[in-house]
Design a protein around this motif. Structure first.
Motif, PDB file in Angstrom:
ATOM      1  N   MET A   1       1.026  -1.140  -0.273  1.00 31.27           N
ATOM      2  CA  MET A   1      -0.158  -0.021  -0.445  1.00 31.27           C
ATOM      3  C   MET A   1       0.715   1.309   0.007  1.00 31.27           C
ATOM      4  N   ARG A   2       0.796   2.135  -0.490  1.00 24.25           N
ATOM      5  CA  ARG A   2       1.432   3.436  -0.346  1.00 24.25           C
ATOM      6  C   ARG A   2       0.185   4.500  -0.201  1.00 24.25           C
ATOM      7  N   TYR A   3       0.641   5.358  -0.144  1.00 21.70           N
ATOM      8  CA  TYR A   3      -0.160   7.329   0.443  1.00 21.70           C
ATOM      9  C   TYR A   3       0.485   8.180   0.079  1.00 21.70           C
ATOM     10  N   THR A   4      -0.169   9.490  -0.587  1.00 18.64           N
ATOM     11  CA  THR A   4       0.811  10.618  -0.928  1.00 18.64           C
ATOM     12  C   THR A   4       0.976  11.155  -0.319  1.00 18.64           C
ATOM     13  N   ARG A   5       2.705  12.150   0.108  1.00 19.89           N
ATOM     14  CA  ARG A   5       2.814  12.973   0.907  1.00 19.89           C
ATOM     15  C   ARG A   5       2.422  14.089  -0.099  1.00 19.89           C
ATOM     16  N   LEU A   6       2.667  15.395   0.964  1.00 27.57           N
ATOM     17  CA  LEU A   6       2.827  16.672   0.163  1.00 27.57           C
ATOM     18  C   LEU A   6       3.424  17.700   1.325  1.00 27.57           C
TER      19      LEU A   6
ATOM     20  N   SER B   1      -2.076  23.667   8.263  1.00 25.00           N
ATOM     21  CA  SER B   1      -2.036  23.756   9.980  1.00 25.00           C
ATOM     22  C   SER B   1      -1.661  23.315  10.524  1.00 25.00           C
ATOM     23  N   ALA B   2      -1.224  21.786  10.002  1.00 24.38           N
ATOM     24  CA  ALA B   2      -0.370  21.156  11.117  1.00 24.38           C
ATOM     25  C   ALA B   2       0.136  19.732  10.297  1.00 24.38           C
ATOM     26  N   ARG B   3       0.658  18.321  11.038  1.00 20.39           N
ATOM     27  CA  ARG B   3       1.266  17.378   9.836  1.00 20.39           C
ATOM     28  C   ARG B   3      -0.445  16.934   9.928  1.00 20.39           C
ATOM     29  N   ASN B   4      -1.473  16.531   8.587  1.00 24.10           N
ATOM     30  CA  ASN B   4      -2.227  15.843   8.820  1.00 24.10           C
ATOM     31  C   ASN B   4      -2.450  14.839   7.647  1.00 24.10           C
ATOM     32  N   LEU B   5      -3.138  13.283   8.396  1.00 24.28           N
ATOM     33  CA  LEU B   5      -3.569  12.357   7.377  1.00 24.28           C
ATOM     34  C   LEU B   5      -4.817  13.369   6.962  1.00 24.28           C
TER      35      LEU B   5
ATOM     36  N   VAL C   1      -5.188   8.752   0.594  1.00 22.85           N
ATOM     37  CA  VAL C   1      -4.979   9.127   1.528  1.00 22.85           C
ATOM     38  C   VAL C   1      -3.653  10.097   1.037  1.00 22.85           C
ATOM     39  N   LEU C   2      -3.726  10.999   1.752  1.00 28.13           N
ATOM     40  CA  LEU C   2      -2.348  11.730   1.424  1.00 28.13           C
ATOM     41  C   LEU C   2      -1.730  12.558   3.043  1.00 28.13           C
ATOM     42  N   LEU C   3      -0.445  12.655   3.197  1.00 29.71           N
ATOM     43  CA  LEU C   3       0.022  12.856   4.089  1.00 29.71           C
ATOM     44  C   LEU C   3       0.246  14.359   4.519  1.00 29.71           C
ATOM     45  N   VAL C   4      -0.677  15.211   4.699  1.00 30.47           N
ATOM     46  CA  VAL C   4      -0.085  17.484   4.605  1.00 30.47           C
ATOM     47  C   VAL C   4       0.745  16.868   5.646  1.00 30.47           C
ATOM     48  N   GLU C   5       2.203  18.117   4.764  1.00 32.97           N
ATOM     49  CA  GLU C   5       3.092  18.558   5.883  1.00 32.97           C
ATOM     50  C   GLU C   5       3.475  19.853   5.887  1.00 32.97           C
ATOM     51  N   ASP C   6       2.780  19.948   4.352  1.00 31.09           N
ATOM     52  CA  ASP C   6       3.700  21.775   3.808  1.00 31.09           C
ATOM     53  C   ASP C   6       2.965  22.784   4.919  1.00 31.09           C
ATOM     54  N   THR C   7       3.472  23.110   6.101  1.00 30.21           N
ATOM     55  CA  THR C   7       3.435  23.993   7.562  1.00 30.21           C
ATOM     56  C   THR C   7       4.222  25.233   7.470  1.00 30.21           C
ATOM     57  N   THR C   8       4.747  24.853   6.304  1.00 27.46           N
ATOM     58  CA  THR C   8       4.927  26.187   5.785  1.00 27.46           C
ATOM     59  C   THR C   8       5.005  26.909   5.184  1.00 27.46           C
ATOM     60  N   ASP C   9       5.530  28.611   4.787  1.00 32.39           N
ATOM     61  CA  ASP C   9       5.763  28.679   3.394  1.00 32.39           C
ATOM     62  C   ASP C   9       4.066  28.945   2.558  1.00 32.39           C
ATOM     63  N   LYS C  10       4.656  28.493   1.187  1.00 25.49           N
ATOM     64  CA  LYS C  10       2.784  28.849   0.294  1.00 25.49           C
ATOM     65  C   LYS C  10       2.459  28.032   0.685  1.00 25.49           C
ATOM     66  N   GLY C  11       2.314  26.891   0.092  1.00 25.25           N
ATOM     67  CA  GLY C  11       1.713  25.474   0.410  1.00 25.25           C
ATOM     68  C   GLY C  11       1.368  24.846  -0.348  1.00 25.25           C
ATOM     69  N   HIS C  12      -0.073  24.944  -0.461  1.00 25.04           N
ATOM     70  CA  HIS C  12      -0.854  24.856  -1.366  1.00 25.04           C
ATOM     71  C   HIS C  12      -2.402  24.673  -1.557  1.00 25.04           C
ATOM     72  N   THR C  13      -2.888  24.662  -2.781  1.00 30.44           N
ATOM     73  CA  THR C  13      -4.441  24.598  -3.042  1.00 30.44           C
ATOM     74  C   THR C  13      -5.187  24.019  -3.104  1.00 30.44           C
TER      75      THR C  13
ATOM     76  N   LEU D   1     -11.800  12.675   6.339  1.00 32.68           N
ATOM     77  CA  LEU D   1     -11.414  12.576   8.021  1.00 32.68           C
ATOM     78  C   LEU D   1      -9.784  13.159   7.924  1.00 32.68           C
ATOM     79  N   MET D   2      -9.787  14.101   8.667  1.00 38.95           N
ATOM     80  CA  MET D   2      -8.684  14.548   8.687  1.00 38.95           C
ATOM     81  C   MET D   2      -7.620  14.040  10.097  1.00 38.95           C
ATOM     82  N   ILE D   3      -6.225  13.399  10.368  1.00 37.55           N
ATOM     83  CA  ILE D   3      -5.177  12.957  11.590  1.00 37.55           C
ATOM     84  C   ILE D   3      -4.383  13.645  11.719  1.00 37.55           C
ATOM     85  N   GLU D   4      -4.270  14.393  12.419  1.00 33.66           N
ATOM     86  CA  GLU D   4      -3.285  15.160  13.503  1.00 33.66           C
ATOM     87  C   GLU D   4      -2.251  14.309  13.349  1.00 33.66           C
TER      88      GLU D   4
END
Length: 124
Positions: free
Chosen positions: A1-6, A63-67, A92-104, A116-119
């Motif tokens: 299994m794989r997930y994507t990391r940002l 706002s935080a490292r979120n799955l 599933v996306l691991l969102v960890e761009d918690t600084t700078d410009k970020g994403h849309t 579901l967002m899991i910090e």
């Protein structure tokens, strides 16, 4: 299994990466066959999100490292370096761009999206 990391690089640009989940055979339930489990990771908080079809955001860091786990609908997330990816039910996306410009982010499905967002509080 794989997930994507940002994530954000050292220059503050966000990028996508694919992460492979490693499983190990584990005697999880007495008297039952072993299950394949990943190693445990601590979580600080979780919440459900219901976003309407057509919802969009401007550039923002997380706002935080979120799955981010999509239960219904489909999202498009664009990293600051320009790549856009879509996430649909079960992704599933691991969102960890918690600084700078970020994403849309935007809901691209014709239906609302429930996620579901899991910090997460430690490295995954």
């Amino acid at each position: 299994m794989r997930y994507t990391r940002l994530f954000s690089d050292e220059l503050g640009e966000s990028h996508f990466d694919e992460v492979e989940i490693e499983f190990a055979s584990t005697d999880y339930v007495a008297g039952a066959a072993p299950l394949q489990l990943s190693s445990p990771h601590a979580a600080a908080d979780y919440r459900f999100m219901d976003a309407p079809a057509g919802w969009t955001s401007d550039w923002h860091p997380s706002s935080a490292r979120n799955l981010f786990v999509v239960f219904s609908g489909e999202w498009e997330v664009t990293a600051s370096h320009g790549e856009a990816r879509r996430f649909k039910t079960g992704d599933v996306l691991l969102v960890e761009d918690t600084t700078d410009k970020g994403h849309t982010s935007r809901v691209v499905s014709e239906e609302d999206s429930v996620a579901l967002m899991i910090e997460v509080s430690t490295e995954i």
